[in-house]
Each structure stands twice: as structure tokens, then as C-alpha cells.
Design a protein around this motif. Structure first.
Motif, PDB file in Angstrom:
ATOM      1  N   VAL A  77       0.840  -1.203   0.000  1.00  0.00           N
ATOM      2  CA  VAL A  77       0.000   0.000   0.000  1.00  0.00           C
ATOM      3  C   VAL A  77       0.877   1.256   0.000  1.00  0.00           C
ATOM      4  N   HIS A  78       1.915   1.246   0.826  1.00  0.00           N
ATOM      5  CA  HIS A  78       2.812   2.400   0.875  1.00  0.00           C
ATOM      6  C   HIS A  78       3.575   2.564  -0.445  1.00  0.00           C
ATOM      7  N   ALA A 118       2.289   1.771  -3.296  1.00  0.00           N
ATOM      8  CA  ALA A 118       1.285   2.336  -4.211  1.00  0.00           C
ATOM      9  C   ALA A 118       1.198   3.850  -4.035  1.00  0.00           C
ATOM     10  N   LYS A 119       1.323   4.292  -2.795  1.00  0.00           N
ATOM     11  CA  LYS A 119       1.281   5.732  -2.522  1.00  0.00           C
ATOM     12  C   LYS A 119       2.442   6.440  -3.222  1.00  0.00           C
ATOM     13  N   ASP A 120       3.644   5.818  -3.206  1.00  0.00           N
ATOM     14  CA  ASP A 120       4.839   6.441  -3.784  1.00  0.00           C
ATOM     15  C   ASP A 120       5.002   6.158  -5.269  1.00  0.00           C
ATOM     16  N   GLU A 160      -6.206   2.567   4.446  1.00  0.00           N
ATOM     17  CA  GLU A 160      -5.122   3.132   3.632  1.00  0.00           C
ATOM     18  C   GLU A 160      -5.155   2.526   2.229  1.00  0.00           C
ATOM     19  N   GLU A 206      -7.606   4.185   0.113  1.00  0.00           N
ATOM     20  CA  GLU A 206      -7.180   5.511  -0.331  1.00  0.00           C
ATOM     21  C   GLU A 206      -6.116   5.445  -1.425  1.00  0.00           C
ATOM     22  N   TYR A 207      -5.108   4.571  -1.231  1.00  0.00           N
ATOM     23  CA  TYR A 207      -3.951   4.591  -2.136  1.00  0.00           C
ATOM     24  C   TYR A 207      -3.911   3.408  -3.118  1.00  0.00           C
ATOM     25  N   ARG A 249      -3.055  -0.606  -4.027  1.00  0.00           N
ATOM     26  CA  ARG A 249      -1.993  -1.553  -3.667  1.00  0.00           C
ATOM     27  C   ARG A 249      -1.075  -1.704  -4.871  1.00  0.00           C
ATOM     28  N   ARG A 250       0.189  -1.855  -4.643  1.00  0.00           N
ATOM     29  CA  ARG A 250       1.165  -1.919  -5.732  1.00  0.00           C
ATOM     30  C   ARG A 250       1.132  -3.261  -6.453  1.00  0.00           C
TER      31      ARG A 250
END
Length: 851
Positions: free
Chosen positions: A444-445, A447-449, A480, A483-484, A486-487
Motif C-alpha cells: 500500500v505504501h 502504491a502511494k509512492d 489506507e 485511499e492509495y 496496492r502496488r
């Protein structure tokens, strides 16, 4: 400096110097040093070695991953990556990534696993041949391949060609199996999984195919079993098979007794360790990628070891986290698992896996470029090129990863927890739940970046059981993800980690320790004053016996102040094991039902699957195997394999059965007079970089005669590479002398004849070939003929090369499971060697040698 110049100026090392350095690196562990040097050290096609120790390999990998990291926000440095992967301590890229990342000498893929297949229910010859070609193309790039045969119409079905009726599934199993055996992968054969739905009318034929010796030896086989069939087994009711499978308007339907077929599956698994079972409804219902089935992500089969169910043309790269390294103060009263460090490293592992996808996409670009530059016609290259374009699209779109673990058994022992106990199962469950949550959080993080995988759709996934389990366990993570995104479409697996665990020097995968202590022998000179002779074999050779400790068992001994250099008696060894945390926790000790329950519980936190084997002693009943399979379905396993000690595919090796088989193999079933026409196999191989070819005449698919020699010299045999079958015809020349002609069908179906096999090769080869053919014709067992040829003392170098070629050609016909006599394993020196798919395989250390 450009890549070509860098290659020319790179420093190379001799095999001896690299082995000596890697042996020091692995603290005198010869097996680990050999495995690393043979499989993973950077080398070119001429055998030049460019890495001295695994430190060089880890530097190579870290540089490449750091290069990818620089494309994204907050990149990890090369040193950070190196510190995570060095010494195989924390994060271990497995197999293809380890060998291929930063490797300029090999145009190959970084993927460990592939699945291929046709859309819909296409079973045309064109579709079937396309799969065969795709399978070969993937295997030559080092990948293991799986595909499903449920789309092939059942035996006896009407077809609109000259055959009028279908031959069914089994002939195509043999075709795909033979293709696997013919593909070399840096000294190994390819790996293949064939599956079929239990709903298919030919499923019983599929299940029985491997029981016949010499059949389908190049593939693992698994049956896709649905819940309806399992309920019919429990209720002892009927079950309707259909073609197309599960069709509402089937062309063929067949009512069977579910229990009768179930007992056949159980019997075969008890007897030969196959088929494996895939609980297909569980796989599909739990699968996150199947939320996107209509977009091309419908799961159809698995990789050869079963841990990665995949849709057609998807692939996966594997990585293992070494669980043992997170135990602080191992084997002491203060032992504890560092969950904080573990969570941090799980996130890093997921990030590294995502970086490896970018590296894989670069590799695929190079493969496609190589195909475009090849001189073949475009129509010849079309299937291969389209294959890689499909794989490229899936890798880029779904970005699937395979984060897993190794050293589960050693982790528990280091904590003082018995593997298979309630406490052990509970702790393992907590560890795997942590992996799932932290890996998904990392995705997820990412995906955010970096952006989510391109088809991510939260609405599609809202009813998925795995995603809802994550939501319940960590609501912040779930919101989360809303919102963002998943990669990565799917993230987790548990693979066997065979050679990986040799280099981490731990137990493999999720398995317990196989044996904590065992004895090996090394040959000694009895005239040496310092030699200790413990054993003299039947030919008079002297051997010293020595104790080998599992690495972490030895560490436990050192922690407890026990002298590890002492020559222990068996009684002392037994007492040591009883005191250790490995007591009653080996693969043959653990409670089998408890292990199945453990797998089912952990499976809830693994979005792909788990490769695990239930090891059983030789004397267990078939009923127990059935009970274990049923339990596995009930607790939510996605698949299960049982291995009864001593069972081998297609070979009966109990005391009673040995007598029967011995009687069968020592009496010739061949006719005294040679038939004029024999079916024949064509076997190609290389000796000392020379291309050789062998023609094996067959009766009832058993070798009857052999012709072999150079394939590409002026007097040699030249036939197309695709020819692997034909006939050998006995004819007479005008002068009345006998000659043997080889005949095959060309691509248009016309017959092409090569006259005089007996005259095409060196006359000296022919004289020895007559000797070998004579032993074949009189029914001498193939493994004994192999031993006979190996024992020939020949002065001529060319004849010795010929001898090696004949051995290589004949070994493929030795029944799997046959014990090799008078030979020792190159890695561990054990004499416990068996033939498996023509290769000598060590039952003690698992190493395999072909040729």
C-alpha cells in the motif's frame, strides 16, 4: 564503460580458487559451497567464473536493486540492500533472481514460476502444439512451468479430422513430459506441473498415467478437486463428470461413484507420492487475483511445486525471509523473536520484490530483442515472441510477487518450542499473520509512492475472504488501501527453498528438520597411519564414518557447551537428540494431522499457496493418507502432497514387491529374432563440447539396441533438431551385409530415411555398440548395463567420450527410484543414490547429477 567492454575486462577465477574461497565463506560446508558455485556464481557459457564468494553475488544484486530504487521516492541505498541480503542472513532472493540479477552473460528470465494455457476450452491440435512450444521456450529461460489439461476433450469424443475420435488426455501428458526432459537448464531438466479437473471424464486416466514405469517422467501431476466432489466422498454419493468441465450443457457426461475414484487417488498417492491434490474451490474463492478473472486473471494451474497458482501467462519471482535470524539469544532461556526488526524487514522484502519486477521487465525486453535479432523467419518466431509479450503485459499490469520464508523448523527450535505442538502451531500462525499484514502494508505504501497496479479496483475485492481477514486484523491498513490502492495484485507464498536452505544452513521452507544428526562415509587409504577405518565395503574399499550435524543443531550443542568435534557413538547421538529442542520434531516425528492443521491455519494468511509435504513412514495405511487429505480440505488447505518413505513414482520397493520386480527384470521379454522395424528414440547430448546423437531402438518402450556417435562431423548424422522419434529398419546391402536405417517423418508427413546407421559412426563405436545391444536384447536391467559401461577400461579418449554418451542416453530409461550401486554423491559422499528421471539423485542431501 559499456557492458561488452566490462565483460571483456572482468576478472575471472578458476573453479578451484572459487571453491576454496566459498568453502571458507561457508565455514567448510562443502555442500553449500558446491551448490552456490554450481548454481548461482556468475559465469559465462564458456565456464569462466566471475565471482569468488557469495559476497560478490550479493554486491551484484544490491547494485542492480539500488539502481531501480533510484527511480522512486526515498530510495534505499546499495549498502542498505547489501546489509539485508549479505550472508543469506535476512532476505534471500531465490533461484532465478539470485542467478539472473545483474547477469550479462545469460539472456534469461528472473521468474521462478510460469503458467500458460489456452483461452476457453480450445483443444485443437494447433492450440495443444502452441502450449508445447511455449513450455519449451520458457524452460530454456530457466523457468518452471505449469498448465492445465482440462480443456482437452476426453478419450473417444468425436473430432472432425481423420482420426474421427479423440485420444484423450494421456498422450498429451506424455508429449509435454517428453518436451520437459529434452530441455536443459544449466545442467538441469526443466520442471513441469500438469493438472486436470476431477470433473473431467478422463481424470482417472490422468491419475493412473504415472504408475506405468517410464511414463510421464518429466512432470509433476496434480488433480484439481472441487468441493462438490469432496462432499460426495464424505456422503458416499455419485458425482457427475462433464466435458467441458462444469458445463451446464456438456457434450459428454459421466456419473461415477466419488468414493471409488477417491480411493484410486489415495492409493496412487500412497504408492507413488502422486498425484498431488489442489483443492480448487478453496484456491479460487480465496484468490485475490481472481477478483479480476474477467480481465485475464482467472487461475488455471500452479507452478511445479504448487505454491503459486497462476492465470495464463502470469509469472512470479520468489524471495525468502530467514526466520531463524530474528531469534535473539537462540537456544537459551532468554531466546526471543524480534518482531520489530522482523516487521521492518518484511516491508523491505516486499519493496525489493517490487524492484525485481522492474528488473524482470528489463530482462523480458532483452529476450524480445534477442528474438527479433534471431535469423529465423518471423512465422517461426511468432509463438515465442507473442509468449513473452503476454508475460510482459501480465508482469507489468499485475506486478505479482512471491515473498516467503525459510527456517521455520529452526526458528521454533531456537525458541525452545516443539515443531507440530499446539504452542508451535500458534507461534507459527502469529509469524505468518505478521508477514501478511506487513507485506500488504508495504504494498500500500509503495502504491502511494509508485502507483497502484493498473487494474486495482477496491470494489472487486470487497468480498474476498483474504482481504476481509486483513481488514479485520488491521482496519488502518485496509482504509489506507482504500485511499492509495496496492502496488501488487498478490504478494505471498511459501516455497520449498531447497537449495536456498543449503546456503542459509537452515531447515527448508515451512518444514521441520529432516534429520538433526546423521552419518556419512569418506573413502580412506588404509595404509595411511592416520586413517581410521570404520567400514570395508564388498569390493574391499575402506571408509571412515563421521557424524554430520545439522548446522543449527550444532549451534545448540555449542550453546550448551557440548564438544562438537567428538566422534560420537550412535547411543550418544540418540541421547543428544533427546536432550535437544529437535527431539520428536523431525519430518518423520511430527503429528501428521497436527501438521495439516498448521498448514490450514497458516494458509489463511498466505494469498498464494504453500508447498508442504506430509512425510509418512513406510508402514502407514492407505486409510491414513485418505484421512490426511480429507482433513486438509476441511481445515482450508489449498493443496497437499504426501510422501510415504520409500515410495517412488511407478516403482514398487517394499520387500515383497522387490522380489516381484526383480523376477520381472531379470527375465527377457524380448523376441530372439529382431523385428525388421523398431520404434526409436533420438537422444542428443554434449560431451566435451562436442555434439553427439544416439538412436535407441525400442520394443515395448524398452531399449533393445543403441547406435551413437558424433552428430555434426563430416561423417556424422545430421537430422533436424525437432526429430526425436522415428523407426530403425533392418535392411541388407547389395553384398548381403546387414545395415540399419533410421527413418522419420518430415514436417509435411513424408518419410525421410538415413541409410546405414552402423556405417555412419566410427567402426570402433559400432563394435562396442554391438556388445551393449547384445546385453540389452538379453534383458539385462538398464542400471546394470550402465554400471557395466562405466566399468569399461578404455584407452582411447574418443571411446571414453562415446562411453559417457551411451551412459547418458541409457540412463533416461532406468526406472525412477532404482538404487545406484558403488557410487558416491559428489556433494556429501553418501552412497544413498537413486536414479530419478535419468539423473543420479542423492536421497541424503538432495543434490542431483545428470550425465
Amino acid at each position: 564503460m559499456n557492458t561488452e567492454l566490462a565483460q571483456k575486462t572482468a576478472k575471472t577465477y578458476s573453479t578451484d580458487s572459487a571453491f576454496e574461497a566459498s568453502l571458507k565463506y561457508f565455514k567448510n560446508d562443502e555442500l553449500a559451497a558446491r551448490v552456490w558455485l554450481n548454481k548461482y556464481a556468475l559465469k559465462d557459457s564458456e565456464g569462466n567464473i566471475y565471482e569468488l564468494t557469495p559476497n560478490d553475488m550479493h554486491t551484484r544484486i544490491a547494485k542492480e536493486i539500488a539502481r531501480v530504487e533510484k527511480k522512486y521516492a526515498n530510495p534505499m541505498s546499495e549498502k542498505e540492500i547489501f546489509d539485508l541480503i549479505k550472508d543469506f542472513k535476512y532476505i534471500v532472493p531465490q533461484g532465478s533472481p539470485m542467478a539472473g540479477i545483474g547477469n550479462p552473460y545469460q539472456i534469461g528470465s528472473l521468474s521462478n514460476c510460469f503458467v500458460i494455457g489456452n483461452d476457453g476450452n480450445s483443444d485443437s491440435y494447433g492450440g495443444i502444439m502452441k502450449i508445447d512450444q511455449e513450455q519449451v521456450q520458457l524452460m530454456k529461460r530457466r523457468g518452471g512451468v505449469g498448465h492445465d489439461l482440462s480443456h482437452i476433450r476426453p478419450k473417444g469424443s468425436a473430432v472432425k479430422n481423420s482420426a474421427l475420435t479423440s485420444t484423450g488426455i494421456v498422450p498429451f501428458m506424455e508429449r509435454y513430459s517428453n518436451s520437459t526432459r529434452e530441455v536443459a537448464q544449466d545442467g538441469r531438466r526443466g520442471a513441469l506441473m500438469l493438472s486436470v479437473s476431477i470433473n473431467h471424464p478422463d481424470s482417472e486416466d490422468f491419475i493412473n498415467a504415472k504408475l506405468e514405469q517410464g511414463k510421464v517422467t518429466g512432470a509433476n501431476v496434480s488433480v484439481r478437486i472441487d468441493d462438490e466432489f469432496m462432499k460426495a466422498v464424505k456422503n458416499d454419493s455419485d458425482y457427475i463428470q462433464k466435458y467441458p468441465v462444469f458445463s451446464e450443457n456438456p457434450k459428454v457426461s459421466k456419473t461415477i461413484k466419488a468414493n471409488a475414484l477417491w480411493k484410486k487417488i489415495v492409493h496412487n498417492a500412497w504408492k507413488s507420492a502422486e498425484p498431488g491434490i489442489l483443492f480448487w474451490d478453496t484456491i479460487i474463492n480465496e484468490s485475490v487475483p481472481d477478483c479480476y478473472a474477467d480481465l485475464g486473471y482467472k487461475t488455471v494451474s500452479t507452478n511445479p511445486c504448487g505454491e503459486i497458482p497462476l492465470c495464463p501467462y502470469d509469472s512470479c519471482r520468489l524471495l525468502a525471509i530467514n526466520l531463524f535470524s530474528y531469534v535473539e539469544n537462540p537456544f537459551t532461556d532468554k531466546a526471543a523473536f524480534n518482531f520489530d526488526l522482523f516487521k521492518k524487514h518484511v516491508a523491505a522484502a516486499q519493496r525489493i520484490m517490487d524492484d525485481i519486477i522492474d528488473l524482470e521487465l528489463e530482462k523480458i525486453d532483452n529476450i524480445i530483442k534477442k528474438i527479433d535479432q534471431d535469423p529465423e523467419l518471423d512465422e517461426v518466431k511468432a509463438t515465442e515472441r507473442n509468449l513473452w509479450l503476454n508475460i510482459q503485459r501480465k508482469a507489468e499490469e499485475g506486478r505479482r510477487t512471491g515473498v516467503g520464508i525459510t527456517a521455520e523448523g529452526d526458528m521454533l527450535a531456537a525458541l525452545g518450542i516443539q515443531y507440530g505442538s499446539k504452542a508451535g502451531n500458534a507461534f507459527s500462525l502469529e509469524v505468518h499473520k505478521t508477514i501478511a499484514i506487513e507485506a500488504y502494508r508495504a504494498s500500500v505504501h509503495l502504491a502511494k509512492d509508485r502507483g497502484a497496479f493498473s487494474i486495482f479496483d477496491v470494489e472487486r475485492e470487497k468480498n474476498n475472504p483474504f482481504i476481509n481477514r486483513l481488514k479485520e486484523a488491521d482496519s488502518q491498513l485496509y482504509y489506507e488501501m482504500l485511499e492509495y490502492g496496492r502496488r501488487n495484485i498478490a504478494l505471498l507464498t511459501i516455497a520449498p527453498t531447497g537449495t536456498t536452505s543449503l546456503m542459509t544452513q537452515t531447515t527448508s521452507g515451512i518444514e521441520p528438520v529432516f534429520m538433526p544428526v546423521y552419518k556419512r562415509r569418506r573413502k580412506v587409504n588404509p595404509n595411511d597411519n592416520d586413517a581410521r577405518v570404520d567400514f570395508v565395503d564388498e569390493v574391499g574399499d575402506s571408509w571412515e564414518e563421521y557424524v554430520v550435524f545439522h548446522h543449527r543443531f550444532k549451534q545448540w550443542m555449542e550453546v550448551k557447551g557440548i564438544d562438537t568435534t567428538k566422534n560420537f557413538s550412535q547411543t550418544e547421538i540418540d541421547k543428544l537428540i533427546k536432550k535437544s529442542p529437535y527431539y520428536k520434531a523431525t519430518s518423520n516425528d511430527v503429528d501428521w494431522l497436527s501438521k495439516v492443521s498448521m498448514q490450514g491455519a497458516i494458509q489463511k494468511w498466505v494469498d498464494h499457496s504453500i508447498s508442504v509435504t506430509i512425510n509418512l513412514p513406510n508402514d502407514v495405511s492407505e486409510d491414513l493418507v485418505g484421512e490426511l487429505y480429507l482433513k486438509a480440505w476441511e481445515v482450508g488447505c489449498k493443496g497437499v502432497t504426501v510422501y510415504r518413505d520409500g515410495s517412488r513414482s511407478g516403482v514398487l520397493i517394499s520387500n515383497e514387491d522387490n522380489k516381484e520386480e526383480k523376477a520381472d527384470t531379470t527375465l527377457t521379454a524380448f523376441p530372439i529374432k529382431r523385428p525388421q522395424v523398431l520404434e526409436a528414440d533420438v537422444v542428443r547430448f554434449q560431451n566435451s563440447k562436442e555434439k553427439w546423437i544416439a538412436f535407441i531402438g525400442l520394443i515395448d518402450e524398452k531399449p533393445y539396441e543403441v547406435f551413437t556417435g558424433l552428430a555434426d562431423d563430416e561423417d556424422g548424422i545430421l537430422i533436424p533438431r525437432w526429430v526425436n522419434k522415428g523407426v530403425i529398419i533392418k535392411n541388407k546391402d547389395e553384398d548381403g551385409s546387414t545395415r540399419y536405417d533410421f527413418q522419420y517423418k518430415n514436417t509435411r508427413g513424408y518419410k525421410t530415411t538415413i541409410e546405414g546407421l552402423s556405417h555412419k559412426f566410427n567402426p570402433e563405436f559400432w563394435n562396442y555398440a554391438k556388445l551393449i545391444s547384445s546385453t540389452l536384447r538379453h534383458g539385462m536391467p538398464i542400471d546394470k548395463i550402465v554400471d557395466l559401461i562405466n566399468s569399461l577400461q578404455l584407452d582411447s579418449e574418443s571411446i571414453n567420450t562415446w562411453k559417457n554418451g551411451v551412459v547418458r542416453a541409457l540412463k533416461r530409461y532406468v526406472a525412477d527410484g532404482t538404487k545406484a550401486k558403488g557410487q558416491a554423491c559428489d556433494n556429501c559422499k553418501s552412497e544413498n543414490l537413486i536414479y530419478q528421471e535419468g539423473c543420479l539423485t542423492c536421497k541424503d542431501c538432495g543434490s542431483s547429477k545428470c550425465g
